[in-house]
Write an enzyme that holds these catalytic residues in place. Structure first.
Site, PDB file in Angstrom:
ATOM      1  N   GLN A 241      38.849  33.269  39.274  1.00 43.35           N
ATOM      2  CA  GLN A 241      39.685  34.404  38.706  1.00 43.35           C
ATOM      3  C   GLN A 241      41.035  34.403  38.775  1.00 43.35           C
ATOM      4  O   GLN A 241      41.760  34.894  38.067  1.00 43.35           O
ATOM      5  CB  GLN A 241      39.032  35.598  39.082  1.00 43.35           C
ATOM      6  CG  GLN A 241      37.452  36.016  38.759  1.00 43.35           C
ATOM      7  CD  GLN A 241      37.228  37.225  39.292  1.00 43.35           C
ATOM      8  OE1 GLN A 241      36.650  37.510  40.359  1.00 43.35           O
ATOM      9  NE2 GLN A 241      37.236  38.155  38.480  1.00 43.35           N
TER      10      GLN A 241
ATOM     11  N   CYS B 184      34.009  43.787  36.196  1.00 42.95           N
ATOM     12  CA  CYS B 184      34.829  42.472  36.440  1.00 42.95           C
ATOM     13  C   CYS B 184      36.208  42.828  36.379  1.00 42.95           C
ATOM     14  O   CYS B 184      36.590  43.243  35.172  1.00 42.95           O
ATOM     15  CB  CYS B 184      33.931  41.518  36.018  1.00 42.95           C
ATOM     16  SG  CYS B 184      34.708  39.899  36.522  1.00 42.95           S
TER      17      CYS B 184
HETATM   18 NI    NI Z   1      34.015  39.622  38.377  1.00 41.66          NI
END
Ligand code: NI
Length: 174
Positions: free
Chosen positions: A51, A99
């Site tokens: 991420q 998320c």
């Molecule tokens: Ni996530």
């Protein structure tokens, strides 16, 4: 300590599997420190290295996640390196799962109720533990990231296509 930029869907590298960490060196330790800071800044309860644009098998999570007494001010987190799910059992609906890499969207996701996780900690020691409830969901969600899987891959095709349409609309209107 640096707050890193969080990549968002449909960034391609989020959909790619991450590589195992071979040695826990300064680069990994700095990554972990930054990931902790980035997660609390966002704020989120978990974050996976892909991420922040690093396709390595590292996750961090708020150790007080799901604790009703936690006001979020302690900023205590743990890192797991090369985490694996050894056992999974039961089933729960993770309500309104979200998320940091999937902007403005949440959905109910079917998850295992209990998982047994094995990983290395930041000192390079092997740890194994059982996670239930919210912690179990965090483990499944973050480990999925390391395999290039987002929670929107775990909802129905119909719901996912509605999300993609909504996102396309927003991207076009910017
Ligand atoms: Ni996530």
């Amino acid at each position: 300590m640096t707050i890193r930029n969080i990549l968002t869907y449909p960034e391609k590298s989020l959909m790619q599997p991450s590589a195992k960490v071979e040695s826990i060196d300064d680069e990994i330790r700095t990554l972990i420190t930054d990931m902790g800071e980035t997660m609390f800044d966002a704020p989120g309860v978990g974050l996976a290295a892909p991420q922040v644009g690093v396709n390595k098998r590292v996750i961090v999570y708020n150790i007080h996640a799901g604790n009703p007494d936690d006001d979020g001010s302690t900023n205590e987190f743990k890192a797991l390196i090369n985490p694996e799910i050894l056992e999974a059992s039961g089933s729960i609906i993770s309500e309104k799962e979200a998320c940091l890499s999937v902007v403005d969207y949440s959905a109910d996701v079917k998850r295992y109720e209990t998982v047994v996780v094995k990983a290395l900690n930041i000192d390079g020691n092997t740890i194994e533990f059982k996670a239930d409830g919210i912690l179990s969901v965090i483990m499944q969600h973050e480990i999925d990231h390391l395999d290039g899987i987002l929670f929107i891959n775990r909802i129905s095709v119909l719901k996912r296509s509605l999300y993609k349409k909504k996102l396309a609309k927003e991207l076009n209107s910017n």
